[in-house]
Write an enzyme that holds these catalytic residues in place. Structure first.
Site, mmCIF file in Angstrom:
data_model
loop_
_atom_site.group_PDB
_atom_site.id
_atom_site.type_symbol
_atom_site.label_atom_id
_atom_site.label_comp_id
_atom_site.label_asym_id
_atom_site.label_seq_id
_atom_site.Cartn_x
_atom_site.Cartn_y
_atom_site.Cartn_z
ATOM 1 N N ASP A 1 37.437 33.628 45.291
ATOM 2 C CA ASP A 1 37.088 35.032 45.499
ATOM 3 C C ASP A 1 38.173 35.895 44.873
ATOM 4 O O ASP A 1 39.225 36.141 45.457
ATOM 5 C CB ASP A 1 36.974 35.312 46.995
ATOM 6 C CG ASP A 1 36.362 36.679 47.276
ATOM 7 O OD1 ASP A 1 35.983 37.375 46.319
ATOM 8 O OD2 ASP A 1 36.270 37.028 48.463
ATOM 9 N N SER A 2 37.919 36.320 43.636
ATOM 10 C CA SER A 2 38.945 37.070 42.906
ATOM 11 C C SER A 2 38.410 38.382 42.360
ATOM 12 O O SER A 2 39.187 39.226 41.950
ATOM 13 C CB SER A 2 39.509 36.209 41.773
ATOM 14 O OG SER A 2 38.478 35.783 40.911
ATOM 15 N N LYS A 3 37.092 38.552 42.330
ATOM 16 C CA LYS A 3 36.475 39.822 41.927
ATOM 17 C C LYS A 3 37.050 40.351 40.620
ATOM 18 O O LYS A 3 37.329 41.534 40.481
ATOM 19 C CB LYS A 3 36.587 40.859 43.050
ATOM 20 C CG LYS A 3 35.950 40.393 44.376
ATOM 21 C CD LYS A 3 35.920 41.482 45.425
ATOM 22 C CE LYS A 3 35.203 41.067 46.697
ATOM 23 N NZ LYS A 3 35.848 39.971 47.454
ATOM 24 N N ARG A 4 37.188 39.469 39.646
ATOM 25 C CA ARG A 4 37.753 39.868 38.374
ATOM 26 C C ARG A 4 36.761 40.682 37.563
ATOM 27 O O ARG A 4 35.536 40.554 37.734
ATOM 28 C CB ARG A 4 38.160 38.621 37.572
ATOM 29 C CG ARG A 4 39.203 37.721 38.241
ATOM 30 C CD ARG A 4 40.456 38.463 38.650
ATOM 31 N NE ARG A 4 41.550 37.559 38.963
ATOM 32 C CZ ARG A 4 42.436 37.747 39.942
ATOM 33 N NH1 ARG A 4 42.334 38.804 40.736
ATOM 34 N NH2 ARG A 4 43.419 36.906 40.135
#
Lengths: 270, 270
Positions: free
Chosen positions: A93-96
């Site tokens: 979960d990094s929402k890049r």
């Protein structure tokens, strides 16, 4: 096996839609980890091992590791999940989100460095910013659609041709960006009506649903509004309510019980 | 001194609007770094030292470090900039965006761990996702508005009440989110008309402008359309055209010359 295939298999075989979010906060760890230089890894590993039976996926949240300089712990944690619990996919979960040439580096970070099976991404920069992720057909690309936070609507609810932006995102992801069949959407549990609307647009696309537990989302409304016809389609993520179910020496048992109870609650409404 | 104050001082004292982007790609490094285990740090340090005279800011792009597992090199690089070139602010280009409790960890990553003076953030999750950054009044919060990539318009150009989404973002940032006076906007050089429109909305807010050089943005159009009344207001970022101006042993001199030439071109139109 691709992320989506592994997820579907896990939904069926383990009969669970629960995703265990791994958001380590050392200040909330049980006292036994106080003098443990390897506490971030050790705590998360214990949670993983205690909850694996009830997990369709694990979701480490990278900011919690990055703020601590604990990249090595994250690498080892994901390697541990793959080795000890094969068949349970890992969502980073990094929402890049960045321009294409940089997005390739973020894809390398998620899939090559950390060996995640799927990653969360932000759609604001448009399709070409997501393409380096989409091109990894065996990996899952989970695009932010309607998030679970109070201010989610600031942009996501703005009306575009009479439809809120998050529905435009759902439409694009489901019908334009999903050429390899590896897309999913983030839709927060705190907005059951929006879950229903997005399900109407997105067909059988898996939804990653954060916001049950600590954020207050209603499990029944989530499942009734967003499950697919076969009673799956959801990755219902809980982090703090599982990780910190107890601050005592029984933290692993308490986490296991919290995961089991969430599975049971979800399955009641499937 | 706050980021915005340091930036304004640097614009004036060094008479430059050039931001040197630090996007290390070892495959493009000069041959002399081939056997250097510390090449990422050493190359970037040499670029920094060669170009500092012409830089109003340095902008390390974190994906390039993360894909290599080079967090320690990034930490040392920013420490080197602060020590060797005090007064030149550091923008961590990470485009983070997450719910508030997680955003606090990303703010800690940027400002406490890496000691950046400013950070780029993504507005898709709304104001509360940006608030932990905004609350650091001495730090700069540079919000994505209209990005430089070909697909930028997929979401950013969608019309909301007759105005494109990126203009709605500019309006919110300039007139709602900027209570501490620490906001700026990312507006790509590849869209000079949009630069003009955003300037009309955003008053004197600084713009971080990527996309000159390798991405083809027209410097004259950028400066004429987006400078403020005093001939500043812009952080014109160039990465690859400076970093990889030469692949030979003269790479540092070539980078310095590229930065100097960009400053001169910009200043011609201020």
């Amino acid at each position: 096996m691709s992320f989506i295939a592994a997820l579907r298999q896990r939904w069926q075989q383990a009969d669970t839609l629960v995703c265990v979010g791994l958001d380590p906060e050392p200040a909330r760890f049980p006292a036994r980890f106080a003098d443990d230089a390897d506490a971030v890894f050790a705590f998360c590993r214990d949670i993983v091992d205690a909850t694996a039976e009830y997990a369709c996926a694990f979701k480490p949240q990278i900011a919690h590791f990055a703020a601590l300089g604990a990249e090595h712990a994250l690498t080892r944690l994901i390697a541990h999940i793959h080795a000890a619990h094969p068949g349970i996919p890992v969502i980073l979960d990094s929402k890049r989100g960045d321009i294409g040439s940089t997005a390739q580096h973020y894809a390398a970070e998620a899939f090559d460095r950390y060996r995640a099976d799927a990653v969360t991404v932000n759609p604001y920069l448009g399709r070409d910013s997501v393409q380096p992720f989409l091109d990894r057909a065996d990996k899952g690309v989970i695009v932010l659609c309607r998030t679970s936070n109070p201010g989610a609507g600031d942009l996501q609810d703005l009306l575009v041709h009479g439809r809120p932006l998050y529905q435009q995102v759902a439409q694009k992801v489901a019908h334009e960006w999903n050429a390899h069949g590896n897309c999913a959407l983030v839709v927060g549990a705190t907005w059951p009506e929006q879950l229903r609307e997005v399900r109407g647009i997105a067909g059988d696309l898996p939804f990653l649903v954060p916001g049950v537990g600590a954020q207050g989302g209603d499990v029944e409304a989530v499942v009734r509004n967003a499950r697919t016809a076969d009673g799956t389609g959801l990755i219902v993520s809980s982090s703090r309510a599982i990780l910190y179910a107890s601050s005592g020496d029984d933290f692993a048992d308490a986490a296991r019980e919290a995961a089991r109870a969430l599975r049971e609650t979800i399955n009641r409404y499937r």
